[in-house]
Design a protein around this motif. Structure first.
Motif, PDB file in Angstrom:
ATOM      1  N   GLU A   1       0.829  -1.206   0.000  1.00 20.73           N
ATOM      2  CA  GLU A   1       0.000   0.000   0.000  1.00 20.73           C
ATOM      3  C   GLU A   1       0.865   1.259   0.000  1.00 20.73           C
ATOM      4  O   GLU A   1       0.628   2.201  -0.772  1.00 20.73           O
ATOM      5  CB  GLU A   1      -0.914  -0.009   1.226  1.00 20.73           C
ATOM      6  CG  GLU A   1      -1.905   1.131   1.276  1.00 20.73           C
ATOM      7  CD  GLU A   1      -2.829   1.006   2.479  1.00 20.73           C
ATOM      8  OE1 GLU A   1      -3.947   1.536   2.412  1.00 20.73           O
ATOM      9  OE2 GLU A   1      -2.439   0.370   3.471  1.00 20.73           O
ATOM     10  N   THR A   2       1.890   1.283   0.847  1.00 20.57           N
ATOM     11  CA  THR A   2       2.773   2.439   0.940  1.00 20.57           C
ATOM     12  C   THR A   2       3.552   2.642  -0.355  1.00 20.57           C
ATOM     13  O   THR A   2       3.681   3.762  -0.859  1.00 20.57           O
ATOM     14  CB  THR A   2       3.756   2.269   2.112  1.00 20.57           C
ATOM     15  OG1 THR A   2       3.016   2.118   3.322  1.00 20.57           O
ATOM     16  CG2 THR A   2       4.675   3.475   2.232  1.00 20.57           C
TER      17      THR A   2
ATOM     18  N   TYR B   1       2.811   1.699  -3.426  1.00 21.38           N
ATOM     19  CA  TYR B   1       2.021   2.128  -4.577  1.00 21.38           C
ATOM     20  C   TYR B   1       1.393   3.495  -4.396  1.00 21.38           C
ATOM     21  O   TYR B   1       1.111   4.180  -5.386  1.00 21.38           O
ATOM     22  CB  TYR B   1       1.014   1.037  -4.960  1.00 21.38           C
ATOM     23  CG  TYR B   1       1.711   0.030  -5.840  1.00 21.38           C
ATOM     24  CD1 TYR B   1       1.664   0.145  -7.213  1.00 21.38           C
ATOM     25  CD2 TYR B   1       2.508  -0.969  -5.285  1.00 21.38           C
ATOM     26  CE1 TYR B   1       2.356  -0.734  -8.024  1.00 21.38           C
ATOM     27  CE2 TYR B   1       3.218  -1.845  -6.086  1.00 21.38           C
ATOM     28  CZ  TYR B   1       3.131  -1.722  -7.459  1.00 21.38           C
ATOM     29  OH  TYR B   1       3.847  -2.582  -8.247  1.00 21.38           O
ATOM     30  N   ALA B   2       1.221   3.920  -3.172  1.00 16.22           N
ATOM     31  CA  ALA B   2       0.854   5.322  -2.949  1.00 16.22           C
ATOM     32  C   ALA B   2       1.994   6.225  -3.419  1.00 16.22           C
ATOM     33  O   ALA B   2       1.773   7.298  -3.994  1.00 16.22           O
ATOM     34  CB  ALA B   2       0.556   5.560  -1.474  1.00 16.22           C
TER      35      ALA B   2
ATOM     36  N   ASP C   1      -7.811  -3.726  -7.426  1.00 20.02           N
ATOM     37  CA  ASP C   1      -6.483  -3.331  -6.981  1.00 20.02           C
ATOM     38  C   ASP C   1      -6.560  -3.038  -5.489  1.00 20.02           C
ATOM     39  O   ASP C   1      -7.615  -2.623  -4.986  1.00 20.02           O
ATOM     40  CB  ASP C   1      -5.987  -2.092  -7.733  1.00 20.02           C
ATOM     41  CG  ASP C   1      -4.460  -2.014  -7.754  1.00 20.02           C
ATOM     42  OD1 ASP C   1      -3.871  -2.383  -8.787  1.00 20.02           O
ATOM     43  OD2 ASP C   1      -3.867  -1.612  -6.742  1.00 20.02           O
TER      44      ASP C   1
ATOM     45  N   SER D   1      -4.632  -0.763  -4.055  1.00 20.15           N
ATOM     46  CA  SER D   1      -4.274   0.642  -3.867  1.00 20.15           C
ATOM     47  C   SER D   1      -5.392   1.582  -4.327  1.00 20.15           C
ATOM     48  O   SER D   1      -5.715   1.631  -5.513  1.00 20.15           O
ATOM     49  CB  SER D   1      -2.996   0.967  -4.647  1.00 20.15           C
ATOM     50  OG  SER D   1      -2.762   2.361  -4.686  1.00 20.15           O
TER      51      SER D   1
ATOM     52  N   ASP E   1      -5.073   4.766  -4.382  1.00 19.79           N
ATOM     53  CA  ASP E   1      -4.418   5.799  -5.190  1.00 19.79           C
ATOM     54  C   ASP E   1      -4.364   5.392  -6.653  1.00 19.79           C
ATOM     55  O   ASP E   1      -4.611   6.209  -7.546  1.00 19.79           O
ATOM     56  CB  ASP E   1      -3.004   6.064  -4.662  1.00 19.79           C
ATOM     57  CG  ASP E   1      -3.006   6.627  -3.255  1.00 19.79           C
ATOM     58  OD1 ASP E   1      -3.082   7.848  -3.108  1.00 19.79           O
ATOM     59  OD2 ASP E   1      -2.955   5.826  -2.301  1.00 19.79           O
TER      60      ASP E   1
ATOM     61  N   GLN F   1     -11.729  -1.865  -4.958  1.00 21.50           N
ATOM     62  CA  GLN F   1     -10.602  -2.050  -4.051  1.00 21.50           C
ATOM     63  C   GLN F   1     -10.733  -3.431  -3.415  1.00 21.50           C
ATOM     64  O   GLN F   1     -11.788  -3.772  -2.871  1.00 21.50           O
ATOM     65  CB  GLN F   1     -10.611  -0.966  -2.979  1.00 21.50           C
ATOM     66  CG  GLN F   1      -9.324  -0.863  -2.165  1.00 21.50           C
ATOM     67  CD  GLN F   1      -9.213  -1.895  -1.040  1.00 21.50           C
ATOM     68  OE1 GLN F   1     -10.223  -2.374  -0.531  1.00 21.50           O
ATOM     69  NE2 GLN F   1      -7.994  -2.244  -0.664  1.00 21.50           N
TER      70      GLN F   1
END
Length: 207
Positions: A7-8, A10-11, A67, A69, A71, A93
């Protein structure tokens, strides 16, 4: 790689993904979507990202994208709206390890450059097999680790930085091929420099 790291990562990558990883993986996306367009039916794209592939699907193919993510999904939704794509059934999501779809839901599952970035890819492949209809196809483009040469050395060096890079540079193809409900039909090296691999797996009809 844990899900929080995904998550981090791809953000962080979402704003520049299309011009970085997106550019490098364009040959795999094109080969995958070209194959799917010739076979038709309903498609689940696992790891749809920013939706780079969505405009290339034939209009008659109903595509559901997932996905982890938000974002990435935000960019995918903007792309769908801007391009006026009518064949995108949903963008949701979702954790690919726990797909929120019934068994045997899709004719085809696409997994483009996602299997080496997800935690527990074996669980992801099991879920892909579960939601795929018997006789259906899993169409994959991905980087798999090299066994020799300079590229193999680079991959080995990069492996400890998986959480920072957002992908496993030393991801083994055997991880994908061990799901016993799926059998391999095609395998082809893709640009650039044969770094990417195109795979087609089919689900056995007695599963």
């Amino acid at each position: 790689m844990d899900i929080k790291s995904v998550e981090t990562s791809y953000a962080r990558w979402a704003p520049v993904y299309d011009k970085t990883f997106g550019a490098v993986t364009s040959a795999g996306r094109k080969r995958t979507v070209d194959y799917i367009n010739k076979h038709g039916g309903s498609v689940l794209e696992v790891g749809v990202g920013t939706g780079l592939s969505l405009p290339d699907y034939a209009p008659e193919i109903a595509v559901t994208g997932i996905d982890f993510s938000e974002d990435m999904l935000a960019k995918a939704r903007r792309r769908v709206a801007e391009k006026g794509l009518k064949n995108i059934a949903a963008l949701r999501q979702m954790d690919a390890r726990e797909l929120d779809f019934p068994d045997n839901s899709f004719d085809t599952v696409a997994a483009m450059h996602v299997l080496s970035v997800v935690p527990e890819p074996e669980r992801v492949m099991a879920e892909i097999a579960r939601v795929l209809r018997p006789g259906g196809k899993v169409v994959i483009s991905n980087h798999f680790k090299s066994t020799q040469g300079v590229l193999a050395s680079i991959e080995k060096f990069s492996a400890p930085f998986a959480n920072v890079l957002g992908w496993h540079s030393d991801f083994a193809i055997e991880t994908v091929l061990q799901e016993d409900r799926l059998k391999i039909e095609q395998q082809q090296a893709l640009p650039p420099f044969g770094m990417m691999t195109f795979l087609v797996l089919s689900k056995l009809r007695n599963n």
